[in-house]
Structures are given as structure tokens and as C-alpha cells.
Write an enzyme that holds these catalytic residues in place. Structure first.
Site, PDB file in Angstrom:
ATOM      1  N   ASN A  13      44.742  36.421  39.398  1.00  0.00           N
ATOM      2  CA  ASN A  13      44.129  35.864  40.609  1.00  0.00           C
ATOM      3  C   ASN A  13      43.830  36.993  41.595  1.00  0.00           C
ATOM      4  O   ASN A  13      44.716  37.485  42.283  1.00  0.00           O
ATOM      5  CB  ASN A  13      45.082  34.829  41.210  1.00  0.00           C
ATOM      6  N   ARG A  17      37.698  36.965  41.825  1.00  0.00           N
ATOM      7  CA  ARG A  17      37.673  36.064  40.669  1.00  0.00           C
ATOM      8  C   ARG A  17      39.088  35.717  40.232  1.00  0.00           C
ATOM      9  O   ARG A  17      39.999  36.529  40.366  1.00  0.00           O
ATOM     10  CB  ARG A  17      36.924  36.701  39.493  1.00  0.00           C
ATOM     11  N   THR A  18      39.228  34.511  39.696  1.00  0.00           N
ATOM     12  CA  THR A  18      40.487  34.087  39.097  1.00  0.00           C
ATOM     13  C   THR A  18      40.243  33.874  37.613  1.00  0.00           C
ATOM     14  O   THR A  18      39.437  33.026  37.223  1.00  0.00           O
ATOM     15  CB  THR A  18      41.012  32.798  39.749  1.00  0.00           C
ATOM     16  N   ASP A 102      48.715  42.643  40.757  1.00  0.00           N
ATOM     17  CA  ASP A 102      47.735  43.133  39.776  1.00  0.00           C
ATOM     18  C   ASP A 102      48.053  44.562  39.367  1.00  0.00           C
ATOM     19  O   ASP A 102      47.943  44.925  38.185  1.00  0.00           O
ATOM     20  CB  ASP A 102      46.317  43.030  40.342  1.00  0.00           C
ATOM     21  N   THR A 181      14.359  55.944  51.011  1.00  0.00           N
ATOM     22  CA  THR A 181      15.669  55.583  51.562  1.00  0.00           C
ATOM     23  C   THR A 181      16.539  54.880  50.529  1.00  0.00           C
ATOM     24  O   THR A 181      17.725  55.194  50.366  1.00  0.00           O
ATOM     25  CB  THR A 181      15.484  54.685  52.795  1.00  0.00           C
TER      26      THR A 181
END
Length: 250
Positions: A13, A17-18, A102, A181
Site C-alpha cells: 500500500n 497505488r495499492t 515498504d 523549452t
């Protein structure tokens, strides 16, 4: 005592994103679902897991507010990975209560590969660099670096200046000298990002006094593999590998 249950639901999680994946005791199943974290709900979770049979859930979450959703969606046992979770890895790190789940899972996954010293580089919205060494025959997490990801390089100038536009990187073989640019910004974002990653890895190696094995994961892992580290291990499911290791020790 280790659980003898056959299937575990693993959840990564993150802020963007999960990701959900089933695993048995020895391997990841390959059954995977992805939900934008902004859209996460009990209903979306149940829909994503429809037809899956599992008896427990192991989660690496960096979004504390999502815990309530997970707790409401699943009636089985849920373990939220942290530095006190059972694992082969020990920690030489200050402030363990602030270390992201994580990053713990990535470090555990890297340690499971057994190539020391190593750096797990998770190239996503942010880029995390997590260093694992071997001391007295045992893997030790030493710390790491958190830096902006490629998209942050692309978005920052448009957000913080009055006239520079929003850009996308215009390919991977763009000239360093931009002719307008947007190409100048694209060049700066791409090569600035690659230069940042290279410099961080070089300085980590200089600090510990030896070369490291690179393990790449995350959305921009392919870019880093092609442009910087063709000898690295590219492991798409590194976080899930770490989660599975913890699940097997619960």
C-alpha cells in the site's frame, strides 16, 4: 509457531497505488490486482479479491489512513509489517518507528537474495535506496537515502515557476542540449535524475569502502537498468518477496 495456512494475501500500500497478490508458503502466485490508493475502499478491495481464498493478510503500508479500510474489508488476521516483525534481518538504524514499511519489505527481499553488500533501489514517485550488509554471517539493514523520483523532476519546475510548462520526458535518447523549452526541461529531468541516482550509489560505495550489488524495482527500474546498471538484478516483485518472507515467519 509458524502458521500452516495455505494462502496469504500480500498488500503493498503506497501513496499512489495499492497492489495485492496471493502467495503460498513457497512462492508468489502471480495473481495480482492494482487499485489507485486514492480510490481505495472496502468495496474495491472485496472486488479485487473476488474468488481468492486466503486465511490471513500481510501488509506493507505507508498510508496510515488506509488501515481502517483494510481492517473493515478483511475478517481474518492482518499483520502490518514493521521493524519488530519476525525476519532474518536486523537493524543498525536510528528511529525505527519512522522507517517506512515498504523500505523494510524491500530490504528483507534484498536480504533474501543473499548478495551482500547490496542496495535495493525502488524507483517510483520517490526513489529509495536501502543498504544491507553482512555482519558476522547475518544480514543487517544500515539505512539509506530517499530522493525525488523522475516524475518529481518533471513536475517540480511547472509547479514552482510562472512560465515553465508541464512536461513528459521525450524518450530516453534525447540530446542533452535542448532546442526548445520542453526539450531542455525533458533533458534536465532525465539526465538530472540519472545523475542523481549514479551519484548516490557512488557515494554509498565510497562510504562503506566496497562495491555493492544493485537490486532494482519500481516503475522506473527498467530505465535504470538500461541506462546505468545493466549488471543489476531487476526484481519487479521485491516488496512482495519481503512480505512473503515475513508471512512465513509469523
Amino acid at each position: 509457531m509458524k502458521s500452516q495456512l495455505k494462502a496469504t494475501l500480500l498488500i503493498d500500500n503506497s501513496n499512489s497505488r495499492t497492489k495485492l497478490m496471493l502467495a503460498n508458503r513457497t512462492e508468489l502466485s502471480g495473481c495480482k490486482q492494482v487499485i489507485p490508493t486514492a480510490d481505495l475502499s472496502v468495496e474495491r478491495l472485496k472486488e479485487a479479491c473476488s474468488g481468492w481464498v486466503f486465511h490471513r493478510v500481510v501488509v506493507a503500508s505507508v498510508v496510515p489512513a488506509c488501515r481502517e479500510v483494510f481492517n473493515a474489508a478483511f475478517a481474518c488476521d492482518i499483520h502490518y509489517i514493521n521493524a519488530q516483525s519476525p525476519m532474518l534481518l536486523s537493524f543498525d538504524y536510528d528511529g525505527l518507528n519512522t522507517l517506512g514499511a515498504d523500505r523494510i519489505a524491500n530490504a528483507v527481499g534484498a536480504a533474501c537474495m543473499g548478495q551482500y553488500p547490496c542496495i535495493a533501489i525502488d524507483a517510483g514517485t520517490a526513489v529509495t535506496f536501502d543498504l544491507v550488509l553482512c555482519r558476522d554471517g547475518e544480514p543487517v539493514y544500515l539505512g539509506g537515502v530517499i530522493s525525488p523520483g523522475l516524475k518529481s523532476f518533471m513536475n517540480y519546475m511547472a509547479t514552482c515557476t510562472a512560465q515553465l510548462p508541464q512536461i513528459e520526458v521525450l524518450g530516453e535518447d534525447i540530446a542533452i542540449v535542448g532546442k526548445n523549452t520542453k526539450t531542455a526541461m525533458s533533458s534536465g529531468a532525465l539526465y538530472g535524475f540519472l545523475g542523481m541516482v549514479r551519484e548516490i550509489v557512488t557515494r554509498i560505495q565510497n562510504e562503506i569502502g566496497e562495491s555493492v550489488h544493485i537490486i532494482l524495482t519500481g516503475g522506473d527500474a527498467d530505465l535504470l537498468y538500461r541506462e546505468l546498471y545493466p549488471d543489476a538484478s531487476k526484481v519487479n516483485e521485491l516488496t512482495f518477496m519481503g512480505l512473503l518472507h515475513v508471512a512465513n515467519r509469523l
